[in-house]
Structure formats: C-alpha cells, structure tokens
Design a protein around this motif. Sequence first.
Motif, mmCIF file in Angstrom:
data_model
loop_
_atom_site.group_PDB
_atom_site.id
_atom_site.type_symbol
_atom_site.label_atom_id
_atom_site.label_comp_id
_atom_site.label_asym_id
_atom_site.label_seq_id
_atom_site.Cartn_x
_atom_site.Cartn_y
_atom_site.Cartn_z
ATOM 1 N N LEU A 1 -6.642 83.346 -3.525
ATOM 2 C CA LEU A 1 -5.889 84.497 -3.725
ATOM 3 C C LEU A 1 -5.018 84.437 -2.323
ATOM 4 N N GLY A 2 -3.787 85.031 -2.221
ATOM 5 C CA GLY A 2 -3.051 85.355 -1.424
ATOM 6 C C GLY A 2 -3.397 86.694 -0.401
ATOM 7 N N VAL A 3 -2.716 86.996 0.525
ATOM 8 C CA VAL A 3 -3.022 88.161 1.361
ATOM 9 C C VAL A 3 -3.223 89.164 0.640
ATOM 10 N N ARG A 4 -2.002 89.654 -0.326
ATOM 11 C CA ARG A 4 -2.016 90.890 -1.062
ATOM 12 C C ARG A 4 -3.141 91.063 -2.016
ATOM 13 N N GLN A 5 -3.244 90.047 -2.671
ATOM 14 C CA GLN A 5 -4.257 90.183 -3.700
ATOM 15 C C GLN A 5 -5.694 90.082 -3.254
ATOM 16 N N SER A 6 -5.981 89.323 -1.930
ATOM 17 C CA SER A 6 -7.238 89.482 -1.324
ATOM 18 C C SER A 6 -7.356 90.968 -0.821
ATOM 19 N N GLY A 7 -6.555 91.684 -0.620
ATOM 20 C CA GLY A 7 -6.808 92.977 -0.093
ATOM 21 C C GLY A 7 -6.969 93.685 -1.348
ATOM 22 N N VAL A 8 -6.374 93.449 -2.418
ATOM 23 C CA VAL A 8 -6.818 94.227 -3.565
ATOM 24 C C VAL A 8 -8.475 94.077 -4.015
ATOM 25 N N VAL A 9 -8.653 92.917 -3.804
ATOM 26 C CA VAL A 9 -10.021 92.623 -4.179
ATOM 27 C C VAL A 9 -11.377 93.465 -3.115
ATOM 28 N N LEU A 10 -10.915 93.339 -1.851
ATOM 29 C CA LEU A 10 -11.550 93.851 -0.940
ATOM 30 C C LEU A 10 -11.770 95.236 -1.042
ATOM 31 N N ARG A 11 -10.498 96.109 -1.455
ATOM 32 C CA ARG A 11 -10.728 97.424 -1.632
ATOM 33 C C ARG A 11 -11.750 97.895 -2.824
ATOM 34 N N TYR A 12 -11.767 96.779 -3.669
ATOM 35 C CA TYR A 12 -12.738 97.370 -4.954
ATOM 36 C C TYR A 12 -14.172 96.880 -4.649
ATOM 37 N N ILE A 13 -14.387 95.814 -3.652
ATOM 38 C CA ILE A 13 -15.828 95.815 -3.017
ATOM 39 C C ILE A 13 -16.177 96.810 -2.190
ATOM 40 N N ALA A 14 -15.249 97.569 -1.427
ATOM 41 C CA ALA A 14 -15.701 98.690 -0.786
ATOM 42 C C ALA A 14 -15.785 99.828 -1.774
ATOM 43 N N ALA A 15 -15.324 99.880 -2.712
ATOM 44 C CA ALA A 15 -15.601 101.085 -3.962
ATOM 45 C C ALA A 15 -16.917 100.873 -4.682
ATOM 46 N N ALA A 16 -17.087 99.581 -4.731
ATOM 47 C CA ALA A 16 -18.666 99.345 -5.175
ATOM 48 C C ALA A 16 -19.667 99.732 -4.217
ATOM 49 N N ARG A 17 -19.396 99.340 -3.171
ATOM 50 C CA ARG A 17 -20.337 99.708 -2.215
ATOM 51 C C ARG A 17 -20.333 101.329 -2.016
ATOM 52 N N ASP A 18 -19.106 101.946 -2.139
ATOM 53 C CA ASP A 18 -19.237 103.484 -1.763
ATOM 54 C C ASP A 18 -19.793 104.066 -3.464
ATOM 55 N N ARG A 19 -20.169 103.410 -4.318
ATOM 56 C CA ARG A 19 -20.993 103.934 -5.414
ATOM 57 C C ARG A 19 -22.401 103.606 -5.429
ATOM 58 N N GLY A 20 -22.812 103.159 -4.223
ATOM 59 C CA GLY A 20 -24.220 102.884 -3.943
ATOM 60 C C GLY A 20 -24.738 101.670 -4.359
ATOM 61 N N LEU A 21 -23.891 100.604 -4.685
ATOM 62 C CA LEU A 21 -24.329 99.353 -5.090
ATOM 63 C C LEU A 21 -24.513 98.599 -3.936
ATOM 64 N N GLY A 22 -25.550 97.532 -3.836
ATOM 65 C CA GLY A 22 -25.599 96.393 -2.774
ATOM 66 C C GLY A 22 -25.116 95.226 -3.133
ATOM 67 N N VAL A 23 -24.062 94.792 -2.265
ATOM 68 C CA VAL A 23 -22.971 93.819 -2.291
ATOM 69 C C VAL A 23 -23.318 92.663 -1.378
ATOM 70 N N VAL A 24 -23.351 91.573 -2.214
ATOM 71 C CA VAL A 24 -23.415 90.335 -1.542
ATOM 72 C C VAL A 24 -22.142 89.614 -1.530
ATOM 73 N N LEU A 25 -21.527 89.501 -0.289
ATOM 74 C CA LEU A 25 -20.274 88.790 -0.528
ATOM 75 C C LEU A 25 -20.300 87.413 0.093
ATOM 76 N N ILE A 26 -20.168 86.308 -0.694
ATOM 77 C CA ILE A 26 -20.083 85.002 -0.310
ATOM 78 C C ILE A 26 -18.767 84.617 0.119
ATOM 79 N N THR A 27 -18.247 84.088 1.261
ATOM 80 C CA THR A 27 -17.275 83.775 1.644
ATOM 81 C C THR A 27 -17.238 82.557 2.801
#
Length: 298
Positions: free
Chosen positions: A196-222
């Motif tokens: 993904l480009g910079v803008r779309q990467s930002g979209v995904v990262l925001r939703y990763i943060a949203a999943a964390r805020d809902r109490g999920l445990g997130v493993v981000l491989i990068t």
Amino acid sequence: MNDNGAGTRDALLPGTPPPVGTPLVELRRAGKSYGNVRALHGVDLTVRAGRVTCVLGDNGAGKSTLIKIISGLHRHTEGEFLVDGRPVRFGTPREALDRGIAAVYQDLATIPLMPVWRNFFLGSELTRGPWPLRRLDIARMKETADRELRRMGIVLDDLEQPVGTLSGGQRQCVAIARAVHFGARVLVLDEPTAALGVRQSGVVLRYIAAARDRGLGVVLITHNPHHAYLVGDHFSVLRLGTLELSADRADTTVEELTDHMAGGAELDALRHELARVRGVDADGLPEDPSDTSAEGNT
C-alpha cells in the motif's frame, strides 16, 4: 452451525473482552524445525488484550513461521504455546479460530468479483427458512455487514460493489472487520501495509488502532518499523529465527528498531571494511592525515 454463522465459537468465547493487558496468547521459548532446518528457536512472545504487539524482521527472519504457529497452520516443535494460560497444540487453523485467533493474510481470502457483503460472510452465510427450503438471508447479511463495518469506522456507500473495486486499504479493513465479527479476540495481521501507499497504509493503521481499542490483542507482522511504531505497544524483532529485541514502546525508538532489524553491528563492520578499501576511516576521512598534509605542501 447455527444461523448466526459463528458455529461453536460463540459458546467458547467470553461475551465481554478481558481487562486490557490480560495475556491472551503466549509463546515461551517456542521454536519450529523442518527436519534439520531450525526456522525458529527460543522465541518468547506475549499478546495482550487491548495491545498491539509488532513483530518485525527482514526476509528470512522467521516471521512467516511465527504466524503459522499462532494461526494453527504448523505445530511448534519446541517450547510452549499457551492460549488463556493453557498449553495448546493446534492441528488446523479451525482449531485456532475456535479459540478466537484469526489470521488476516496479504491475499485476504476474498473473491474480487463478489459483492462486499458476500465476502464479509464468505463461508459463514446466514440463512432463513426450514430445510429444504432454506435460502440466503441477504437482507440480514447486508445489514450486519454494514453495521460491523461502521463499528470499525468503515463507511461504504454500496455494499453491492465488488470487493475488488475497493482500495487496498479498504479491502484490508473489510477483512479485519470480518474477523472481529466472527469472534476473533486475537488478530494476526500479515504485512497489511506491504503493498500500500502512504495514504492507504494510514487507513489500515487507523483500523488496527480501532481493533486494539475494542479490546482485541493484535499481532502486527511487518518489515516497516515506522508503521509499527505508529500503533505498536510492544516490539519483537526477529533475526535469523531468534529474538533480537523485545521491548515496550517506552523503552525503544524507531531508530533502534531500524538498527536491530538491519543488524547494526554487521552494518558497522561492513562500513569499516568498505572504508579500508577506499583508504578512509568510517567517517570518510583519510586514514593517514600526514599523507594529506604532505600532499597539501607540494
């Protein structure tokens, strides 16, 4: 499977998320060997509720093997793998799903020509009516998909549009929302921003943060330390199948993550070696200053 498409998972998973910081998945000195090849060795990793654990590493570092162990594709051959404090040895990804662990891979397991709502319920379609007259409950699937996507902050004007027409970031977010809806407590995301480009990467990262805020445990491989540092709470750097670094956000910087990923000591050795070949020191200055003076006096 009942009509809500969740199978037995609803009965196995708690109705409310555990307190933030609760260990959900733990690897203790875990490893994996393929015959004589040791792909992973002595890795400690804890995935906590309401936290993003970032696993970083270059190609061949062992990230893919780690994903396969957590998601149930492969069994570990050394150490311990615990879910909710109990040792497990998953034989299939379905067993991992039944314990609330869902992996979202780069290919996303979507069918590009199918509508968004069909992809959301792919393999877990809702039905209505008695057998043999049972049929798809399209209205309920559309309503549910729209509601769950909006809960993650994803607003789509038309759920009938083929999922292949969405941007890469939107497709990633649909896959994340789908996993959350079907009972995931632990999300394992495989390089979600790699293509993904910079803008779309930002979209995904925001939703990763949203999943964390809902109490999920997130493993981000990068392999991108900058993306990891934007959302990560804990960082584990793998190198040649072993744990190079394990540190909380407060104890490291993005520069340190980059240095560990690149193999800072090896780079320093290479820099000195190349400098000697050029006849200069590591800072680019001549190795023998007297030679420079002599040349300046002639």
